[in-house]
Design an enzyme around this catalytic site. Structure first.
Site, PDB file in Angstrom:
ATOM      1  N   CYS A 277       1.849   6.926  -6.028  1.00 58.27           N
ATOM      2  CA  CYS A 277       2.764   8.009  -6.406  1.00 58.27           C
ATOM      3  C   CYS A 277       3.840   7.487  -7.361  1.00 58.27           C
ATOM      4  O   CYS A 277       3.543   7.153  -8.503  1.00 58.27           O
ATOM      5  CB  CYS A 277       3.352   8.664  -5.160  1.00 58.27           C
ATOM      6  SG  CYS A 277       4.159  10.259  -5.488  1.00 58.27           S
TER       7      CYS A 277
ATOM      8  N   HIS B  80      -1.235  10.112  -2.000  1.00 49.91           N
ATOM      9  CA  HIS B  80      -0.765   9.239  -0.920  1.00 49.91           C
ATOM     10  C   HIS B  80      -1.930   8.868   0.003  1.00 49.91           C
ATOM     11  O   HIS B  80      -2.260   9.619   0.924  1.00 49.91           O
ATOM     12  CB  HIS B  80       0.336   9.941  -0.115  1.00 49.91           C
ATOM     13  CG  HIS B  80       1.619  10.074  -0.858  1.00 49.91           C
ATOM     14  ND1 HIS B  80       2.568   9.079  -0.887  1.00 49.91           N
ATOM     15  CD2 HIS B  80       2.102  11.083  -1.628  1.00 49.91           C
ATOM     16  CE1 HIS B  80       3.596   9.464  -1.628  1.00 49.91           C
ATOM     17  NE2 HIS B  80       3.333  10.671  -2.096  1.00 49.91           N
TER      18      HIS B  80
ATOM     19  N   GLU C  75      -1.873   6.793   2.293  1.00 49.97           N
ATOM     20  CA  GLU C  75      -1.370   6.391   3.611  1.00 49.97           C
ATOM     21  C   GLU C  75      -1.213   7.555   4.579  1.00 49.97           C
ATOM     22  O   GLU C  75      -1.057   7.328   5.789  1.00 49.97           O
ATOM     23  CB  GLU C  75      -0.027   5.657   3.466  1.00 49.97           C
ATOM     24  CG  GLU C  75       1.169   6.531   3.122  1.00 49.97           C
ATOM     25  CD  GLU C  75       1.342   6.802   1.635  1.00 49.97           C
ATOM     26  OE1 GLU C  75       2.423   7.260   1.235  1.00 49.97           O
ATOM     27  OE2 GLU C  75       0.378   6.563   0.870  1.00 49.97           O
TER      28      GLU C  75
END
Length: 528
Positions: A90, A177, A179
């Site tokens: 990002c 993202h 994660e």
């Protein structure tokens, strides 16, 4: 990762450069879930200091800034010329692109939430994955042109450059993202980067962590003695168990029973912990002292300060006695064990692993003549890792999976003055709640469930043939990963009904059970 005098760690290290907004901790957790050690560092850290940590890889986190805004955080000079594999996520992706000559701009086409991306399945990050997949986006700016030598490896309807790579330089970037759980192949993307681009070894396992920490503790403490304050919580218990495995009977644990624990917890510390570890335990019964000090006090902050002050004084006296006893045998007590976790280290700005006790926020206020060197065997671990280490050490499940509990104990779950009678009422209600949640198999689904006694409130009720004026009880079940944010837990109605029926029938002076359905934010988990 190393402690002075300790053997070098055998774990590969991934550095997560923190550009803000809580992304870094989540990335660090996900890397560790891939069994690779991760450490969070600020973007202001010079490249030389980063390289001194011998990273196998570096990940640049997301963040709330715009890369072209005045004062926006940037990557340290020379980072992309180190030869260390780097993944930008990002904002970190945009920093990489801009620093290396690409273009980042506000296109007017923001992406927030679930987004469909089309990826190059012959790229390193996306090989063996579906060509079209769902990812989680959160950006207003976008990379509109990649730097020279980079290949576009991902696109969305509103982001023509959603991923890029320069395989020869081992530089990779994604706008989404990986994660977050909403990115369906996020773990695979991270694994491809960690294992294939960076060559990291998945050796960050509980067995290896325990062996590594035991070796480092032995090197740090040597032939000296140590003491540890047990609170009844999982952090101090696991820290003590690790140190006890390293130095055996040269560790003495101190348990201050302030009378503010839940039902059975004092006994659990005294019996179960000792049985599981064989540690030497000094128990100080200070219940009367704490209740006397809290008499007439209703302000929650004043309660906290009184409890903190009295705990320090009691622990101080116990420590003096242990030091004196050790001195008679010519065995110096030089070390104090604490259950500091990695989020504490990150939020306090880091630390070097050893410090004088009076400078540490966890046990501030000890007198100047009680000088200890800290031993913090959990300072590199997140909460979930601490629990798994506890299991590896053989601690009882009831202790390892115990719900988080505040240091001031039940005193801040009684809204009003703390008395022996009110503590007994709250203990009984709390025990019923815990028993029924366990019976329903909800122990691990719920982060914690504070039970709050509104001691200064009277509620009218009807019990038997008469009108009653009892106290209301508030149930506060929440779900969370780290307590930074929390949502109220959707406990099944039948479980709530059983809890309510049992409390109003079995606990004197309680005639109403209520449910707190406030998330955090805006409400904190604890009421006081």
């Amino acid at each position: 990762m190393s402690v002075a005098g300790a053997p070098e760690s055998t774990f590969d290290t991934v550095l997560v450069v923190d550009f803000g907004a809580q992304y870094a901790q989540l990335i660090a957790r996900r890397v560790r879930e891939c069994h690779v050690y991760s450490e969070i560092v600020p973007p202001t850290m010079p490249v030389e200091e980063m390289l001194a940590k011998k990273p196998k890889a570096i990940i640049l986190s997301g963040g709330p800034s715009s890369v072209y805004a005045d004062g926006a955080p940037q990557a340290p000079p020379g980072l992309f010329d180190t030869g260390v594999p780097i993944l930008g996520i990002c904002y970190g992706f945009q920093v990489m692109a801009q620093t290396l000559g690409g273009t980042v701009e506000r296109t007017g086409r923001s992406e927030y939430g679930r987004t469909t991306i089309n990826v190059a399945t012959d790229s390193l990050l996306f090989h063996s994955l579906p060509q079209q997949q769902t990812v989680w986006m959160s950006h207003g700016d976008a990379v509109s042109q990649v730097p020279d030598g980079f290949t576009v490896t991902g696109q969305t309807a509103d982001a023509p450059v959603a991923a890029m790579e320069h395989r020869d330089r081992a530089l990779y970037g994604v706008q989404f993202h990986p994660e977050v759980v909403h990115t369906e192949h996020g773990r695979a993307v991270l694994q491809h980067f960690l294992y294939e681009a960076a060559g990291c070894r998945p050796t960050w396992t509980m067995v290896n962590i325990v062996e590594d920490q035991v070796a480092r503790i032995r090197a740090q403490i040597g032939s000296k003695r140590a003491i540890c304050g047990l609170s009844g919580g999982v952090d101090s218990a696991v820290a003590a168990a690790l140190v006890q495995r390293a130095i055996g009977d040269r560790l003495t644990c101190v348990f201050v029973d302030h009378g503010l624990l839940r039902q059975g917890e004092a006994e659990q510390v005294e019996k179960d912990f000792v049985a599981a570890t064989g540690a030497s335990l000094k128990v100080v019964d200070a219940q009367e002292r704490f209740l006397t000090a809290l008499a007439g006090v209703t302000d929650p902050e004043t309660k906290r300060k009184i409890i903190g002050r009295e705990f320090i004084r009691v622990f101080e006296q116990a420590a003096r006695e242990i030091v004196a006893e050790a001195g008679e045998g010519d065995e110096a007590v030089e070390f104090l064990v604490q259950g500091t976790l990695y989020p504490d280290v990150v939020e306090s700005g880091g630390g070097n692993g050893t410090a004088n006790i009076k400078s540490h926020h966890n046990v501030g206020g000890l007198p100047d003549d009680l000088q200890f060197t800290l031993v913090e065997p959990l300072r590199e671990l997140f909460k979930d890792e601490v629990r798994r280490v506890g299991e590896e050490l053989g601690l009882p499940a009831e202790m390892v999976w115990r719900h988080p509990f505040p240091g001031p104990g039940l005193a801040i779950r009684i809204v009003g003055e703390v008395t022996a009678e009110r503590l007994e009422i709250l203990r009984a209600a709390d025990a019923i709640v815990r028993e029924e949640l366990t019976r329903a198999g909800l122990d691990r689904a719920i982060w914690q469930c504070p039970v709050v006694l509104l001691a200064d409130v009277r509620s009218v009720g009807v019990q038997g043939d008469g009108r009653t004026y009892g106290h209301p009880i508030v149930l506060r079940p929440v779900t969370s990963e780290d307590a930074m944010t929390a949502d109220w837990a959707r406990v099944p109605y039948d479980v709530l009904a059983t809890i309510s029926n049992r409390i109003t029938n079995e606990v004197p002076d309680i005639n109403r059970v209520t449910l707190d359905i406030t998330s955090k934010p805006p409400g904190t988990i604890e009421w006081e």
